[in-house]
Design a protein around this motif. Sequence first.
Motif, PDB file in Angstrom:
ATOM      1  N   VAL A  72       5.021   7.714   7.712  1.00  0.00           N
ATOM      2  CA  VAL A  72       4.785   7.901   6.282  1.00  0.00           C
ATOM      3  C   VAL A  72       3.382   8.463   6.069  1.00  0.00           C
ATOM      4  O   VAL A  72       2.408   7.963   6.639  1.00  0.00           O
ATOM      5  CB  VAL A  72       4.946   6.559   5.527  1.00  0.00           C
ATOM      6  N   GLN A  73       3.287   9.517   5.271  1.00  0.00           N
ATOM      7  CA  GLN A  73       1.984  10.096   4.926  1.00  0.00           C
ATOM      8  C   GLN A  73       1.339   9.245   3.834  1.00  0.00           C
ATOM      9  O   GLN A  73       1.968   8.976   2.813  1.00  0.00           O
ATOM     10  CB  GLN A  73       2.183  11.525   4.411  1.00  0.00           C
ATOM     11  N   VAL A  74       0.100   8.829   4.074  1.00  0.00           N
ATOM     12  CA  VAL A  74      -0.620   8.077   3.039  1.00  0.00           C
ATOM     13  C   VAL A  74      -1.926   8.781   2.679  1.00  0.00           C
ATOM     14  O   VAL A  74      -2.473   9.549   3.462  1.00  0.00           O
ATOM     15  CB  VAL A  74      -0.930   6.611   3.485  1.00  0.00           C
TER      16      VAL A  74
ATOM     17  N   THR B 272      -1.684   8.528   8.456  1.00  0.00           N
ATOM     18  CA  THR B 272      -0.256   8.383   8.686  1.00  0.00           C
ATOM     19  C   THR B 272       0.033   7.010   9.259  1.00  0.00           C
ATOM     20  O   THR B 272      -0.677   6.551  10.145  1.00  0.00           O
ATOM     21  CB  THR B 272       0.226   9.468   9.674  1.00  0.00           C
ATOM     22  N   VAL B 273       1.064   6.368   8.750  1.00  0.00           N
ATOM     23  CA  VAL B 273       1.511   5.102   9.336  1.00  0.00           C
ATOM     24  C   VAL B 273       2.806   5.394  10.087  1.00  0.00           C
ATOM     25  O   VAL B 273       3.786   5.860   9.500  1.00  0.00           O
ATOM     26  CB  VAL B 273       1.716   4.023   8.258  1.00  0.00           C
TER      27      VAL B 273
ATOM     28  N   LEU C 289       4.193   0.999  14.417  1.00  0.00           N
ATOM     29  CA  LEU C 289       3.677   1.498  15.707  1.00  0.00           C
ATOM     30  C   LEU C 289       2.162   1.594  15.696  1.00  0.00           C
ATOM     31  O   LEU C 289       1.475   0.994  16.492  1.00  0.00           O
ATOM     32  CB  LEU C 289       4.206   2.906  15.964  1.00  0.00           C
ATOM     33  N   GLU C 290       1.633   2.435  14.792  1.00  0.00           N
ATOM     34  CA  GLU C 290       0.184   2.628  14.747  1.00  0.00           C
ATOM     35  C   GLU C 290      -0.194   3.374  13.470  1.00  0.00           C
ATOM     36  O   GLU C 290       0.664   3.923  12.783  1.00  0.00           O
ATOM     37  CB  GLU C 290      -0.295   3.419  15.962  1.00  0.00           C
ATOM     38  N   ILE C 291      -1.500   3.364  13.186  1.00  0.00           N
ATOM     39  CA  ILE C 291      -2.034   4.165  12.079  1.00  0.00           C
ATOM     40  C   ILE C 291      -2.802   5.322  12.700  1.00  0.00           C
ATOM     41  O   ILE C 291      -3.671   5.104  13.551  1.00  0.00           O
ATOM     42  CB  ILE C 291      -2.998   3.339  11.200  1.00  0.00           C
ATOM     43  N   ASN C 292      -2.488   6.556  12.306  1.00  0.00           N
ATOM     44  CA  ASN C 292      -3.273   7.704  12.743  1.00  0.00           C
ATOM     45  C   ASN C 292      -4.206   8.089  11.599  1.00  0.00           C
ATOM     46  O   ASN C 292      -3.768   8.588  10.565  1.00  0.00           O
ATOM     47  CB  ASN C 292      -2.367   8.873  13.128  1.00  0.00           C
ATOM     48  N   ALA C 293      -5.499   7.819  11.803  1.00  0.00           N
ATOM     49  CA  ALA C 293      -6.468   7.958  10.711  1.00  0.00           C
ATOM     50  C   ALA C 293      -7.031   9.368  10.655  1.00  0.00           C
ATOM     51  O   ALA C 293      -8.217   9.597  10.864  1.00  0.00           O
ATOM     52  CB  ALA C 293      -7.582   6.924  10.890  1.00  0.00           C
ATOM     53  N   ARG C 294      -6.147  10.319  10.407  1.00  0.00           N
ATOM     54  CA  ARG C 294      -6.551  11.734  10.433  1.00  0.00           C
ATOM     55  C   ARG C 294      -5.440  12.577   9.842  1.00  0.00           C
ATOM     56  O   ARG C 294      -4.358  12.073   9.539  1.00  0.00           O
ATOM     57  CB  ARG C 294      -6.757  12.164  11.888  1.00  0.00           C
ATOM     58  N   LEU C 295      -5.713  13.873   9.749  1.00  0.00           N
ATOM     59  CA  LEU C 295      -4.672  14.832   9.410  1.00  0.00           C
ATOM     60  C   LEU C 295      -3.744  14.916  10.612  1.00  0.00           C
ATOM     61  O   LEU C 295      -4.199  14.923  11.752  1.00  0.00           O
ATOM     62  CB  LEU C 295      -5.345  16.194   9.165  1.00  0.00           C
TER      63      LEU C 295
END
Length: 491
Positions: free
Chosen positions: A205-207, A267-268, A280-286
Amino acid sequence: MLVANRGEIALRIIRTARASGLRTVAVYSEADAAMPHAAAADEARPIGPAEALHSYLNGPAIIEAALASGADAIHPGYGFLSESAQFAAAVTKAGLTFVGPPPEVLSAAGDKVGARRLAQRVGVPVVPGTETADLATARSFAALNGYPIMIKAAAGGGGRGIRVVSDESELGAALDAAAREAQAAFKDGRLFLEKYLPAPRHVEVQVLGDARGRVITLGERECSMQRRHQKIIEESPSPALTPALRARMVEAAAALASAVGYRNAGTVEFLVDGEGFYFLEINARLQVEHPITELRFDCDLVAMQLGLAAGESLSELPPPRGHAIECRIYAEDASKDFRPAAGPVLHLQLPGGPGIRVDTFLTPGIEIGTHYDGLLAKLIAWGSDREQARRRALGALDEFMLTGVLHTASFLRAVVASEPFARGQFSTRFVSEFLPQWRPAEESIKAAALLAARVAHGRPVSASAADRGAADRRPRSPWEALGAFRLGNRS
Ligand code: ADP
Ligand code: ADP
Ligand code: MG
């Protein structure tokens, strides 16, 4: 604004920065002096030798370049330093704006073990797992949950540091190898374990979060088409979600983002298994696959990142339209288990037409090496429904022509044309099961024929010209010169 990256993502960010009225600064390693991203910015500065560790991962050199050029912000792109809390803190300390989340959020999101704990605290399900991974812990975890189990790096990313262990006899060696890989890639050898789900789907999911604590979500992306645990085709929306499941996942993503005080774009990621889903994880970027979200929501996520970094507040976007599919073309030999490939860009033809977007740095004459990630181009297709997007993606993959370096376009084409993809029914296992049945021969011959034609002609030959060649009896025809052969029908 300085763009601390290379390749397609540097070009993509420079374009939005320019459209937003910013002057841009590119940085490049010794291997990249002739790369398009260096020429695309208003100014370009060298930051070190080819090895990423001494150039694109060299925070002090990048900050020095920013200060020397008078930049007041740094956009890190994805990969490299984009999720480094230490770099973000150093950027801020130097009086510059980091276009991304603040260091505290990067630290909280970057530690997968900590992020799992947070997910559990806010009631978001996680895959059964551990917080550490020594041999004894791993043995008892496996005894409880059964094999296979997955070893992961706490600081991992890009599919690195991951090992699937299906038997106790492999456990010790796999733990050692994963720790070494994690230490080398992330300077952090900490590992943890998860139960291995045999055939899940990856849906994320895009946040976006603003400085006032508002979090919005921009739909989901289906990313189950992967090799080496890394995505190669993504689409939005996911064909696997029911409206009820989608609503629960969006709610979980927003709750997690709020709980970490998320700012900027992120992204989550989740695994979906039937009607169940797991954090799973949080990707703290574009994210690499952000364009499919942009096409559906008719927005510019980089422009939104710039606005958020400047302190602007978020407002809800209009609902999304249609369907979007991204195909990532890598410099790899799909027939040799996606082994990295290198070579010059000789002949190049990029697709176009309604609903097609191409994000790439490819240009004839440049040399593709193996120093960096092998992503060459992203072909993104939008359609009013999934089938129109899929057909447009097929057309774009057919039009895409690149000789001089092996690439994965024909493999992607076969995947997009396959029955399971057409039906939207596939899991993260699909690529490894499909690969052995795939026959690359015809595509390679076509590529070889184009290259031969180019040599004979002394100039680029388009695919359609090559197809016409068999009927072409002029003395300069490459088919005459080379003892012609042709794929498809004889005429
Ligand atoms: P996405 O989830 O956005 O599709 P990928 O996992 O494909 O991202 O990775 C995008 C790029 O970032 C690749 O170059 C990958 O090698 C790199 N990357 C991802 N995570 C990390 C990380 N933690 N450290 C270094 N590089 C990373
Ligand atoms: P990275 O940080 O390298 O992106 P992720 O935790 O996001 O690592 O996992 C990458 C991919 O590995 C997922 O998209 C999925 O295909 C696979 N994967 C991760 N965890 C599991 C699991 N517990 N069971 C099965 N597959 C998994
Ligand atoms: Mg991931």
